[in-house]
Design a protein around this motif. Structure first.
Motif, short mmCIF file in Angstrom:
data_model
loop_
_atom_site.label_atom_id
_atom_site.label_comp_id
_atom_site.label_asym_id
_atom_site.label_seq_id
_atom_site.Cartn_x
_atom_site.Cartn_y
_atom_site.Cartn_z
N LEU A 167 0.89 -1.42 -0.03
CA LEU A 167 0.09 0.26 0.00
C LEU A 167 0.94 1.32 -0.26
CD1 LEU A 167 -2.50 -1.13 2.63
CD2 LEU A 167 -3.01 -0.77 0.13
N ASP A 168 0.42 2.29 -0.76
CA ASP A 168 1.12 3.52 -0.80
C ASP A 168 0.52 4.26 0.09
OD1 ASP A 168 2.55 6.03 -1.35
OD2 ASP A 168 1.82 6.24 -3.39
N MET A 169 1.29 4.62 1.24
CA MET A 169 0.68 5.56 2.34
C MET A 169 1.04 6.91 2.35
SD MET A 169 -1.33 3.82 4.45
CE MET A 169 -1.98 3.50 2.93
N SER A 170 1.62 7.47 1.10
CA SER A 170 2.18 8.68 1.20
C SER A 170 0.92 9.79 0.67
CB SER A 170 3.25 8.82 0.10
OG SER A 170 2.92 8.46 -1.30
N ARG A 171 -0.37 9.05 0.02
CA ARG A 171 -1.26 9.91 -0.29
C ARG A 171 -2.62 9.94 0.63
NH1 ARG A 171 -1.10 8.03 -6.78
NH2 ARG A 171 0.99 8.74 -7.21
N VAL A 172 -2.18 9.35 1.69
CA VAL A 172 -3.30 9.57 2.68
C VAL A 172 -2.90 10.52 3.97
CG1 VAL A 172 -4.62 8.25 4.59
CG2 VAL A 172 -3.65 7.16 2.48
N ASN A 173 -3.80 11.20 4.65
CA ASN A 173 -3.55 11.90 5.66
C ASN A 173 -3.52 11.10 6.70
OD1 ASN A 173 -3.96 14.86 4.33
ND2 ASN A 173 -6.08 14.06 4.08
N HIS A 174 -2.45 11.53 7.58
CA HIS A 174 -2.21 10.68 8.90
C HIS A 174 -2.12 11.67 9.98
CE1 HIS A 174 -0.32 7.52 6.96
NE2 HIS A 174 -0.02 8.00 5.98
N VAL A 175 -3.11 11.25 10.89
CA VAL A 175 -3.66 12.05 12.05
C VAL A 175 -2.80 11.44 13.37
CG1 VAL A 175 -5.36 13.15 13.63
CG2 VAL A 175 -5.70 12.98 10.96
N CYS A 176 -2.15 12.28 14.05
CA CYS A 176 -1.16 11.72 15.13
C CYS A 176 -1.61 12.10 16.63
CB CYS A 176 0.52 11.66 14.66
SG CYS A 176 0.79 10.78 13.15
N ILE A 177 -1.50 11.56 17.47
CA ILE A 177 -1.95 11.89 18.62
C ILE A 177 -0.62 12.84 19.23
CG2 ILE A 177 -0.92 10.13 20.29
CD1 ILE A 177 -3.58 10.43 21.74
N SER A 178 0.29 12.76 18.81
CA SER A 178 1.53 13.24 19.29
C SER A 178 2.68 13.37 18.24
CB SER A 178 2.13 12.69 20.75
OG SER A 178 2.78 11.62 20.33
N SER A 179 3.75 14.29 18.51
CA SER A 179 4.94 14.14 17.63
C SER A 179 5.79 12.76 17.63
CB SER A 179 5.99 15.37 17.75
OG SER A 179 6.14 15.38 19.15
N ASP A 180 5.58 12.35 18.68
CA ASP A 180 6.21 10.92 18.83
C ASP A 180 5.64 10.10 18.04
OD1 ASP A 180 8.34 9.23 20.22
OD2 ASP A 180 6.46 8.30 21.33
N ALA A 181 4.40 9.91 18.04
CA ALA A 181 3.55 9.03 17.30
C ALA A 181 3.87 9.28 15.64
CB ALA A 181 2.12 8.92 17.50
N ALA A 182 4.05 10.47 15.28
CA ALA A 182 4.25 10.97 13.98
C ALA A 182 5.60 10.86 13.49
CB ALA A 182 3.97 12.56 13.90
N ALA A 183 6.38 10.45 14.37
CA ALA A 183 7.99 10.14 14.01
C ALA A 183 8.32 9.21 13.10
CB ALA A 183 8.95 10.03 15.24
N PRO A 184 7.69 7.87 13.07
CA PRO A 184 8.02 6.82 12.23
C PRO A 184 7.68 7.35 10.83
CG PRO A 184 7.13 6.06 14.18
CD PRO A 184 7.05 7.46 14.24
N LEU A 185 6.43 8.03 10.62
CA LEU A 185 5.84 8.50 9.40
C LEU A 185 6.86 9.49 8.57
CD1 LEU A 185 2.18 9.09 10.59
CD2 LEU A 185 2.87 7.38 8.78
N MET A 186 7.63 10.51 9.62
CA MET A 186 8.27 11.42 8.76
C MET A 186 9.53 10.62 8.38
SD MET A 186 6.40 14.39 8.95
CE MET A 186 7.57 15.47 8.92
N ALA A 187 9.96 9.97 9.55
CA ALA A 187 11.22 8.98 8.94
C ALA A 187 11.34 8.30 7.77
CB ALA A 187 11.64 8.12 10.11
N SER A 188 10.06 8.01 7.59
CA SER A 188 9.74 7.26 6.28
C SER A 188 9.45 7.70 4.87
CB SER A 188 8.56 6.09 6.34
OG SER A 188 7.25 6.88 6.56
N GLY A 189 9.52 9.16 5.15
CA GLY A 189 9.18 10.00 4.15
C GLY A 189 7.83 10.50 3.78
#
Length: 234
Positions: A167-189
């Motif tokens: 699945l290509d997850m780069s075109r989906v909005n990702h809503v995160c509870i915190s910056s810590d939860a968002a970190a893996p998304l940012m790290a994956s581009g």
């Protein structure tokens, strides 16, 4: 649609013997998944035992199990730790009802103060093998506009399952509870990442409503705001 990437299961832990001066819990699951065995404190002890909790949802879960003592309730772990300071008295014995997979803030904090902390691992989070078929299909066709993430660990597991399903997850909005939860998304581009203004589900749903062009929901009443340490839900 729901496709939890973690299944929460009880460990079969039992209540410790001896006198307990208070209970700490950061998730409603600490009470919901604790085995109700004869080792539980007597009803009268539960009604009087002080509680140190994260979130009103955890407080409500404690009440359902008969714990109605005076409660310190903080919105998150950081603020809870700020409230727990040395009091100059003899060490107290506090029981920490926790998940097997957890961050170390509570334990780290108690190393610096006089209270005695006894850890009881009540539940464990087991990764699922895959996203469910309905969610996978709708992600493939772009019918799902947003994915909610409640912890760093569950975000990492979601990304792994999405990759396994091609699945290509780069075109989906990702809503995160915190910056810590968002970190893996940012790290994956992945950069379509939105972080809630406060670490709770209502703030996340406010973002979802905004994405959908819906008005912000009215404030919840007392006891209805969910703190959701949802490493257990996403």
């Amino acid at each position: 649609m729901f496709s939890p990437v973690l299944d929460m299961v009880p460990t079969g832990a039992i209540w410790p013997a001896g006198v307990v001066d208070g209970v700490i819990a950061t998730s409603a699951l600490a009470f919901e998944l604790f085995s109700d065995t004869p080792e539980w404190p007597a009803p009268e002890a539960r009604r009087l035992m002080p509680l140190i909790l994260v979130g009103e949802r955890t407080r409500e879960a404690a009440k359902e199990r008969g714990f109605e003592g005076p409660a310190l309730v903080a919105p998150d772990v950081k603020m809870l730790c700020a409230e727990i300071e040395p009091d100059g008295r003899a060490p107290r014995r506090l029981v920490y009802l926790a998940g097997r997979d957890r961050k170390p803030e509570i334990e780290d904090h108690f190393r610096s103060i006089e209270n005695t902390l006894e850890l009881i691992e009540v539940y464990a989070a087991q990764p699922t093998d895959s996203l469910n078929d309905a969610v996978t299909a709708r992600l493939e066709t772009g019918e799902i506009g947003a994915v909610l993430h409640y912890s760093r660990r569950s975000t990492e597991i979601f990304l792994s399952l999405a990759r396994a399903a091609a699945l290509d997850m780069s075109r989906v909005n990702h809503v995160c509870i915190s910056s810590d939860a968002a970190a893996p998304l940012m790290a994956s581009g992945i950069h379509e990442v939105l972080i809630a203004k406060s670490p709770d589900e209502p703030a996340m749903l406010a973002i979802v409503n905004a994405l959908a062009g819906l008005p912000e929901p009215p404030p919840l009443g007392p006891g209805e705001i969910q703190d959701l340490d949802k490493q257990e839900l996403d």
